[in-house]
Design a protein around this motif. Structure first.
Motif, PDB file in Angstrom:
ATOM      1  N   GLY A  41       0.807  -1.262   0.257  1.00 13.72           N
ATOM      2  CA  GLY A  41      -0.031  -0.401   0.147  1.00 13.72           C
ATOM      3  C   GLY A  41       0.681   1.367   0.473  1.00 13.72           C
ATOM      4  N   VAL A  42       2.083   1.163  -0.059  1.00 19.23           N
ATOM      5  CA  VAL A  42       3.149   2.305  -0.136  1.00 19.23           C
ATOM      6  C   VAL A  42       3.318   3.272  -1.495  1.00 19.23           C
ATOM      7  CG1 VAL A  42       3.946   1.817   2.256  1.00 19.23           C
ATOM      8  CG2 VAL A  42       5.619   1.020   0.193  1.00 19.23           C
ATOM      9  N   GLY A  43       2.595   2.102  -2.763  1.00 18.98           N
ATOM     10  CA  GLY A  43       2.635   2.914  -3.616  1.00 18.98           C
ATOM     11  C   GLY A  43       3.961   2.194  -4.980  1.00 18.98           C
ATOM     12  N   LYS A  44       4.209   0.975  -3.923  1.00 20.44           N
ATOM     13  CA  LYS A  44       4.816   0.558  -5.416  1.00 20.44           C
ATOM     14  C   LYS A  44       4.929   0.105  -6.527  1.00 20.44           C
ATOM     15  CE  LYS A  44       5.918  -3.748  -3.185  1.00 20.44           C
ATOM     16  NZ  LYS A  44       4.505  -2.614  -1.748  1.00 20.44           N
ATOM     17  N   SER A  45       3.176  -0.543  -6.592  1.00 21.71           N
ATOM     18  CA  SER A  45       2.423  -0.302  -7.904  1.00 21.71           C
ATOM     19  C   SER A  45       2.706   0.826  -8.517  1.00 21.71           C
ATOM     20  CB  SER A  45       1.726  -0.977  -8.368  1.00 21.71           C
ATOM     21  OG  SER A  45       1.855  -2.660  -7.431  1.00 21.71           O
ATOM     22  N   THR A  46       1.833   2.126  -8.025  1.00 17.59           N
ATOM     23  CA  THR A  46       2.071   3.235  -8.568  1.00 17.59           C
ATOM     24  C   THR A  46       2.866   3.620  -9.127  1.00 17.59           C
ATOM     25  OG1 THR A  46       0.297   3.685  -7.095  1.00 17.59           O
ATOM     26  CG2 THR A  46       0.773   5.289  -7.832  1.00 17.59           C
ATOM     27  N   LEU A  47       4.109   3.507  -8.518  1.00 16.30           N
ATOM     28  CA  LEU A  47       5.424   3.686  -9.162  1.00 16.30           C
ATOM     29  C   LEU A  47       5.284   3.378 -10.604  1.00 16.30           C
ATOM     30  CD1 LEU A  47       8.209   4.979  -8.287  1.00 16.30           C
ATOM     31  CD2 LEU A  47       8.989   3.726  -7.659  1.00 16.30           C
ATOM     32  N   LEU A  48       5.158   1.775 -10.313  1.00 14.20           N
ATOM     33  CA  LEU A  48       5.639   0.669 -11.564  1.00 14.20           C
ATOM     34  C   LEU A  48       4.613   1.786 -12.837  1.00 14.20           C
ATOM     35  CD1 LEU A  48       7.641  -0.962 -10.092  1.00 14.20           C
ATOM     36  CD2 LEU A  48       6.132  -2.342 -11.178  1.00 14.20           C
ATOM     37  N   LYS A  49       4.082   2.542 -12.344  1.00 13.46           N
ATOM     38  CA  LYS A  49       2.805   2.797 -13.878  1.00 13.46           C
ATOM     39  C   LYS A  49       2.938   4.272 -13.798  1.00 13.46           C
ATOM     40  CE  LYS A  49      -1.472  -0.269 -12.080  1.00 13.46           C
ATOM     41  NZ  LYS A  49      -2.895  -0.273 -11.057  1.00 13.46           N
ATOM     42  N   LEU A  50       3.266   4.476 -13.150  1.00 17.60           N
ATOM     43  CA  LEU A  50       4.182   6.116 -13.513  1.00 17.60           C
ATOM     44  C   LEU A  50       5.005   6.498 -14.411  1.00 17.60           C
ATOM     45  CD1 LEU A  50       4.541   8.045 -10.548  1.00 17.60           C
ATOM     46  CD2 LEU A  50       2.477   8.518 -11.996  1.00 17.60           C
TER      47      LEU A  50
END
Length: 502
Positions: A41-50
């Motif tokens: 939930g800290v944003g690892k997948s979000t970073l990959l999508k960015l």
């Protein structure tokens, strides 16, 4: 020009979040693999999508060369290019197909493939397209040990910029030149694999905790001294008041007046003001320290929860069909006692999840006392689970979130999300079951999608579990920690056979 990726002053936040995931993130990714590490939930997948352009940054810029591919955690959808890869006769394609064990009929029977087989196909298609940037989200999920070794070899041959989110410590150590440790809103790049990076992070946190302890001691001492000086200042003001002496005592009134003129009665007031300033500065200095919160374990609300029956599972020997083509799973009579701790193991495609689905109706317990966490949970199911969580009473929600925090997630951040990460939704399902004092817990690949700290929390939680366990996993270290009996599936041509090992 060699492939590159650069994030400059990137900020991003989801609509419901009270705090941003990233603020002014400035980081460079050279060719080779970089691990992306952090709690669920800290944003690892979000970073990959960015990084791969699937999400635009709210501020800042993302600079990347060439083509970018993101391989998500889920394996629901058939890769559009899989048929093309299987028909390609080039040396690179033939090598990939052999390395990852792909079969010609997989596009036609995608729905019958295990998640491990689907994951191998997903990654093979991505590598076949030779992107400049490849972002892999939990690539070793569902994959057995033999396939994992072949996957490591294939990923080691990749020459572009690679971003790797994984709970697999060996994979991160073998492949990664550096690791980005995320703890919103901060992100720190450390050289080497995750083991070395975690060691450095631990040293830094130990140092931060020592400084924090010292700062607390200083603040307490300054508060005591401030109180002492305030009392002295009040005494000085009382002693300097002419109203406390008689109107005819001219000598005393003259002494008080002289003290005021010379400033002697203001000494303690000045000392008090100085101490107040020092205290405010000490408090501000402590506030600048970053000390990670630690979560208490011990999640079992009812430590005596256990079925009163002699057995919780008793199934006669049988045969289960495995999809089309005449494949079958043969198993002997199976029995579980109330506190049995069983590991179900076997290679991808051997029928572990099929056996779990067959056995579940035979468990002797109220449905509310059977906890089942599947391999994969769809986004629609995740949203439904979150809606149910938000509808709980305040008391039940509090108990559930206490358990979730002990599994390594931050409850407030979890409630802010309409679509929690796969790791977080698994924790919620497990926590919901634990809150009901279960008699048996069934988990299919429990460490999939879990971050490394969460796996350690889960290990401890299940090691203390008072009820029965049936766990499917390829993580041998995890199974050795929490189970004491093994049911192993061996494949022989078209037949999988279950062998019981005490």
């Amino acid at each position: 020009m060699p492939p590159f990726l650069r994030l400059q002053q990137v900020s991003f936040s989801y609509d419901r979040a009270t705090r941003p995931l990233f603020t002014g993130l400035d980081v460079h990714f050279p060719p080779g693999w970089t691990g992306v590490v952090g709690a669920n939930g800290v944003g690892k997948s979000t970073l990959l999508k960015l990084a791969t352009g699937l999400l635009p940054p709210q501020t800042g810029t993302v600079h990347a060369s060439g083509r970018a591919i993101y391989c998500e955690q889920r394996t629901d959808d058939l890769p559009a290019e899989l048929a093309g890869l299987l028909q390609d006769q080039s040396g690179a394609a033939i090598r990939l197909i052999a390395q990852l064990g792909l079969q010609p009929d997989w596009p036609g029977r995608w729905s019958t493939l295990s998640h491990g087989e689907r994951k191998r196909a997903q990654i093979a298609v991505a590598l076949w397209q030779s992107p400049d940037l490849l972002a892999l989200d939990e690539p070793s999920n569902h994959i057995d040990s033999a396939a994992r070794d072949r996957l490591l070899t294939a990923l080691g041959d990749f020459r572009g910029v690679g971003l790797l989110v994984s709970h697999d410590r060996e994979m991160l150590d073998r492949l990664c030149r550096q690791c980005l440790f995320i703890d919103p809103p901060a992100a720190v790049m450390r050289p080497g694999g995750v083991t070395e990076g975690a060691r450095q992070d631990g040293l830094e946190q130990d140092h931060a905790r020592r400084r924090d302890d010292q700062a607390k001691h200083v603040i307490q001492r300054l508060r005591e001294e401030k109180q002492h000086r305030r009392e002295k200042a009040e005494q000085s003001r009382a002693q300097g008041s002419k109203s406390r002496v008689g109107a005819k005592d001219n000598d005393a009134r003259n002494r008080i007046g002289l003290a005021r003129v010379t400033g002697k009665d203001a000494t303690w007031n000045k000392l008090y003001s100085q101490m107040d300033g020092r205290l405010k500065q000490a408090v501000a200095t402590r506030a600048e320290l970053t000390v990670k919160k630690t979560y208490d374990l011990g999640i079992w609300l009812d430590p005596d929860a256990c079925s009163p029956r002699d057995t919780i599972l008793n199934v006669p020997a049988g045969v289960i069909p495995l999809g089309d083509g005449g494949r079958q799973l043969v198993f002997p009579a199976l029995c579980m006692r109330p506190q049995a701790r069983v590991a179900l193991t076997g290679p991808n495609g051997s029928g572990k999840s099929t056996l779990i689905a067959y056995l579940r109706p035979f468990f002797k317990a109220d449905p509310e006392q059977i906890v089942y966490v599947p391999q994969e949970i769809s986004q629609a199911e995740s949203r439904q689970v979150m809606a149910g969580v938000r509808a709980l009473s305040r008391a039940r929600l509090g108990r559930l979130l206490t358990i979730v925090s002990s599994l390594g997630s931050r409850p407030q951040r979890l409630l802010e999300s309409d679509n929690p990460s796969p790791g977080e939704i698994r924790k919620i399902l497990l926590a919901s079951g634990i809150e009901r004092s279960p008699h048996v817990i069934i988990m299919d690949e429990p460490t999939n999608h879990m971050d490394l700290p969460s796996i350690r929390c889960l290990e401890q939680a299940l090691a203390d579990c008072p009820c029965g366990l049936l766990l499917v996993s390829h993580d041998r270290v995890f199974l050795n920690y929490v189970t004491n009996e093994e049911w192993h599936l061996e494949m022989d041509g078209q037949t999988s056979r279950l062998v019981i090992t005490p």
